[in-house]
Design a protein around this motif. Structure first.
Motif, PDB file in Angstrom:
ATOM      1  N   LEU A 132       0.826  -1.201   0.000  1.00 50.41           N
ATOM      2  CA  LEU A 132       0.000   0.000   0.000  1.00 50.41           C
ATOM      3  C   LEU A 132       0.863   1.256   0.000  1.00 50.41           C
ATOM      4  CD1 LEU A 132      -2.846  -1.006   2.485  1.00 50.41           C
ATOM      5  CD2 LEU A 132      -3.058  -0.602   0.019  1.00 50.41           C
ATOM      6  N   GLU A 133       1.988   1.221   0.676  1.00 55.62           N
ATOM      7  CA  GLU A 133       2.896   2.370   0.660  1.00 55.62           C
ATOM      8  C   GLU A 133       3.484   2.568  -0.737  1.00 55.62           C
ATOM      9  OE1 GLU A 133       5.574   1.365   3.783  1.00 55.62           O
ATOM     10  OE2 GLU A 133       4.098   1.816   5.359  1.00 55.62           O
ATOM     11  N   ALA A 134       3.806   1.473  -1.424  1.00 53.48           N
ATOM     12  CA  ALA A 134       4.274   1.574  -2.804  1.00 53.48           C
ATOM     13  C   ALA A 134       3.173   2.146  -3.701  1.00 53.48           C
ATOM     14  CB  ALA A 134       4.716   0.207  -3.315  1.00 53.48           C
ATOM     15  N   ALA A 135       1.946   1.681  -3.498  1.00 53.65           N
ATOM     16  CA  ALA A 135       0.818   2.199  -4.271  1.00 53.65           C
ATOM     17  C   ALA A 135       0.626   3.685  -4.007  1.00 53.65           C
ATOM     18  CB  ALA A 135      -0.450   1.431  -3.925  1.00 53.65           C
ATOM     19  N   ASP A 136       0.779   4.104  -2.760  1.00 54.61           N
ATOM     20  CA  ASP A 136       0.667   5.526  -2.419  1.00 54.61           C
ATOM     21  C   ASP A 136       1.685   6.361  -3.188  1.00 54.61           C
ATOM     22  OD1 ASP A 136      -1.483   6.003  -0.789  1.00 54.61           O
ATOM     23  OD2 ASP A 136      -0.390   5.699   1.078  1.00 54.61           O
ATOM     24  N   ARG A 137       2.902   5.865  -3.295  1.00 53.38           N
ATOM     25  CA  ARG A 137       3.937   6.625  -4.008  1.00 53.38           C
ATOM     26  C   ARG A 137       3.558   6.798  -5.479  1.00 53.38           C
ATOM     27  NH1 ARG A 137       7.201   3.328  -0.635  1.00 53.38           N
ATOM     28  NH2 ARG A 137       7.710   1.867  -2.304  1.00 53.38           N
ATOM     29  N   VAL A 138       2.999   5.759  -6.068  1.00 54.34           N
ATOM     30  CA  VAL A 138       2.577   5.856  -7.472  1.00 54.34           C
ATOM     31  C   VAL A 138       1.404   6.818  -7.607  1.00 54.34           C
ATOM     32  CG1 VAL A 138       1.648   4.576  -9.437  1.00 54.34           C
ATOM     33  CG2 VAL A 138       3.443   3.563  -8.027  1.00 54.34           C
ATOM     34  N   VAL A 139       0.463   6.748  -6.680  1.00 48.29           N
ATOM     35  CA  VAL A 139      -0.691   7.653  -6.728  1.00 48.29           C
ATOM     36  C   VAL A 139      -0.244   9.108  -6.581  1.00 48.29           C
ATOM     37  CG1 VAL A 139      -2.788   8.348  -5.495  1.00 48.29           C
ATOM     38  CG2 VAL A 139      -2.353   5.929  -5.947  1.00 48.29           C
ATOM     39  N   LEU A 140       0.704   9.369  -5.696  1.00 45.99           N
ATOM     40  CA  LEU A 140       1.217  10.729  -5.532  1.00 45.99           C
ATOM     41  C   LEU A 140       1.858  11.235  -6.815  1.00 45.99           C
ATOM     42  CD1 LEU A 140       2.733  10.567  -1.943  1.00 45.99           C
ATOM     43  CD2 LEU A 140       0.913  12.097  -2.714  1.00 45.99           C
ATOM     44  N   ARG A 141       2.421  10.325  -7.581  1.00 48.49           N
ATOM     45  CA  ARG A 141       3.073  10.700  -8.841  1.00 48.49           C
ATOM     46  C   ARG A 141       2.091  10.787  -9.994  1.00 48.49           C
ATOM     47  NH1 ARG A 141       6.472   6.172 -10.088  1.00 48.49           N
ATOM     48  NH2 ARG A 141       4.813   5.448 -11.489  1.00 48.49           N
ATOM     49  N   ASP A 142       1.197   9.789 -10.098  1.00 48.10           N
ATOM     50  CA  ASP A 142       0.359   9.649 -11.291  1.00 48.10           C
ATOM     51  C   ASP A 142      -1.107  10.025 -11.099  1.00 48.10           C
ATOM     52  OD1 ASP A 142       2.673   8.671 -12.397  1.00 48.10           O
ATOM     53  OD2 ASP A 142       2.063   6.568 -12.284  1.00 48.10           O
ATOM     54  N   GLY A 143      -1.548  10.193  -9.853  1.00 52.08           N
ATOM     55  CA  GLY A 143      -2.941  10.524  -9.607  1.00 52.08           C
ATOM     56  C   GLY A 143      -3.881   9.466 -10.140  1.00 52.08           C
ATOM     57  N   PRO A 144      -5.001   9.889 -10.779  1.00 52.44           N
ATOM     58  CA  PRO A 144      -5.979   8.914 -11.284  1.00 52.44           C
ATOM     59  C   PRO A 144      -5.413   7.971 -12.343  1.00 52.44           C
ATOM     60  CG  PRO A 144      -6.929  11.109 -11.203  1.00 52.44           C
ATOM     61  CD  PRO A 144      -5.464  11.268 -10.963  1.00 52.44           C
ATOM     62  N   GLY A 145      -4.274   8.330 -12.934  1.00 56.08           N
ATOM     63  CA  GLY A 145      -3.665   7.477 -13.947  1.00 56.08           C
ATOM     64  C   GLY A 145      -2.840   6.332 -13.381  1.00 56.08           C
ATOM     65  N   ALA A 146      -2.805   6.199 -12.064  1.00 56.91           N
ATOM     66  CA  ALA A 146      -2.036   5.109 -11.449  1.00 56.91           C
ATOM     67  C   ALA A 146      -2.529   3.759 -11.963  1.00 56.91           C
ATOM     68  CB  ALA A 146      -2.177   5.172  -9.927  1.00 56.91           C
ATOM     69  N   SER A 147      -1.606   2.880 -12.295  1.00 55.12           N
ATOM     70  CA  SER A 147      -1.968   1.579 -12.857  1.00 55.12           C
ATOM     71  C   SER A 147      -1.393   0.443 -12.026  1.00 55.12           C
ATOM     72  CB  SER A 147      -1.437   1.457 -14.293  1.00 55.12           C
ATOM     73  OG  SER A 147      -0.025   1.356 -14.293  1.00 55.12           O
ATOM     74  N   MET A 148      -1.969  -0.743 -12.215  1.00 52.94           N
ATOM     75  CA  MET A 148      -1.466  -1.929 -11.524  1.00 52.94           C
ATOM     76  C   MET A 148      -0.027  -2.225 -11.942  1.00 52.94           C
ATOM     77  SD  MET A 148      -3.834  -3.059  -9.462  1.00 52.94           S
ATOM     78  CE  MET A 148      -3.726  -4.825  -9.141  1.00 52.94           C
ATOM     79  N   ASN A 149       0.294  -2.055 -13.210  1.00 49.60           N
ATOM     80  CA  ASN A 149       1.657  -2.304 -13.675  1.00 49.60           C
ATOM     81  C   ASN A 149       2.648  -1.377 -12.976  1.00 49.60           C
ATOM     82  OD1 ASN A 149       1.223  -4.423 -15.434  1.00 49.60           O
ATOM     83  ND2 ASN A 149       0.855  -3.114 -17.205  1.00 49.60           N
ATOM     84  N   ALA A 150       2.290  -0.090 -12.883  1.00 48.21           N
ATOM     85  CA  ALA A 150       3.190   0.871 -12.259  1.00 48.21           C
ATOM     86  C   ALA A 150       3.364   0.575 -10.773  1.00 48.21           C
ATOM     87  CB  ALA A 150       2.653   2.285 -12.463  1.00 48.21           C
ATOM     88  N   ILE A 151       2.287   0.190 -10.112  1.00 45.88           N
ATOM     89  CA  ILE A 151       2.360  -0.112  -8.679  1.00 45.88           C
ATOM     90  C   ILE A 151       3.188  -1.368  -8.440  1.00 45.88           C
ATOM     91  CG2 ILE A 151       0.985  -0.828  -6.680  1.00 45.88           C
ATOM     92  CD1 ILE A 151      -1.228   1.068  -7.792  1.00 45.88           C
ATOM     93  N   ALA A 152       2.997  -2.388  -9.266  1.00 43.14           N
ATOM     94  CA  ALA A 152       3.797  -3.606  -9.127  1.00 43.14           C
ATOM     95  C   ALA A 152       5.275  -3.304  -9.335  1.00 43.14           C
ATOM     96  CB  ALA A 152       3.319  -4.653 -10.132  1.00 43.14           C
TER      97      ALA A 152
END
Length: 213
Positions: free
Chosen positions: A21-41
């Protein structure tokens, strides 16, 4: 498998979930609504199937992130409502707590409340359909606070729910508009919204035996 081993495995799984979830948060902070499963993984250093194993699908991961951030926001709102201050000050502090939260992390807010622009692909989160349950949860929480603290007379349960959902809807709509256009300062918006609410809130008495509002 003995109880100690099962407990340790659960702790390990919970710890790994928090890390993801912390990794997902970092992606969301960077990409916003465009955050993807690939980027989070990729951010977590794992493959997408492993991510699915922990959260089921992208909807499951979104729900976990939404709960994480909504829990934190509700905790901050409760602290503002519990502050030792006059009622008007607490009303303004609560409004300001919500607005400062979305201002501080606009990408997180947009991830939770707005779908990605364009047609969602298999890898992006169609988050717009999930925003209503978050607002309903906030409305119910605020309704409970109002009912516990204010003497609203006959029909108090229903009126508290009307007020709770109405106030949350107002905060959300006004905050969304303000975050996008910035037509005034946050302090000016807080004062204006508090003025709108203040009539009935000022007139209502504290509930006997309650913690006070």
């Amino acid at each position: 498998m003995d109880t100690t081993q099962r407990t340790e495995q659960q702790r390990s799984a919970d710890r790994r979930r928090r890390e993801l979830l912390e990794a997902a948060d970092r992606v969301v902070l960077r990409d916003g609504p465009g955050a993807s499963m690939n980027a989070i993984a990729a951010e977590a250093g794992i493959t997408k199937p492993i991510l699915y194993r922990h959260f089921g699908d992208k909807g499951g991961l979104y729900a976990a992130l939404a709960k994480r951030h909504t829990d934190a926001l509700l905790s901050s709102l409760r602290a503002a409502l519990d502050a030792p201050a006059e009622r008007r000050e607490r009303v303004e502090a609560t409004l300001d707590t919500y607005l400062s939260a979305i201002e501080a992390r606009p990408q997180v807010y947009r991830f939770l409340m707005h779908p990605a622009e364009g047609t969602p692909s298999d890898q992006t989160f169609d988050v717009g359909k999930h925003s209503a349950p978050l607002l309903r949860r906030m409305g119910e929480e605020l309704a409970q606070v109002i009912e516990e603290r204010l003497d609203l007379g006959p029909g108090s349960h229903q009126l508290a729910r009307v007020w709770g959902h109405g106030i949350v809807g107002m905060m959300h709509a006004a905050g969304d508009w303000w975050l996008g256009e910035r037509p005034c300062s946050r302090a000016e918006l807080v004062r204006s919204l508090a003025d709108l609410l203040w009539g009935r809130l000022a007139a209502a008495g504290d509930k006997v035996g309650g913690p006070g509002f």
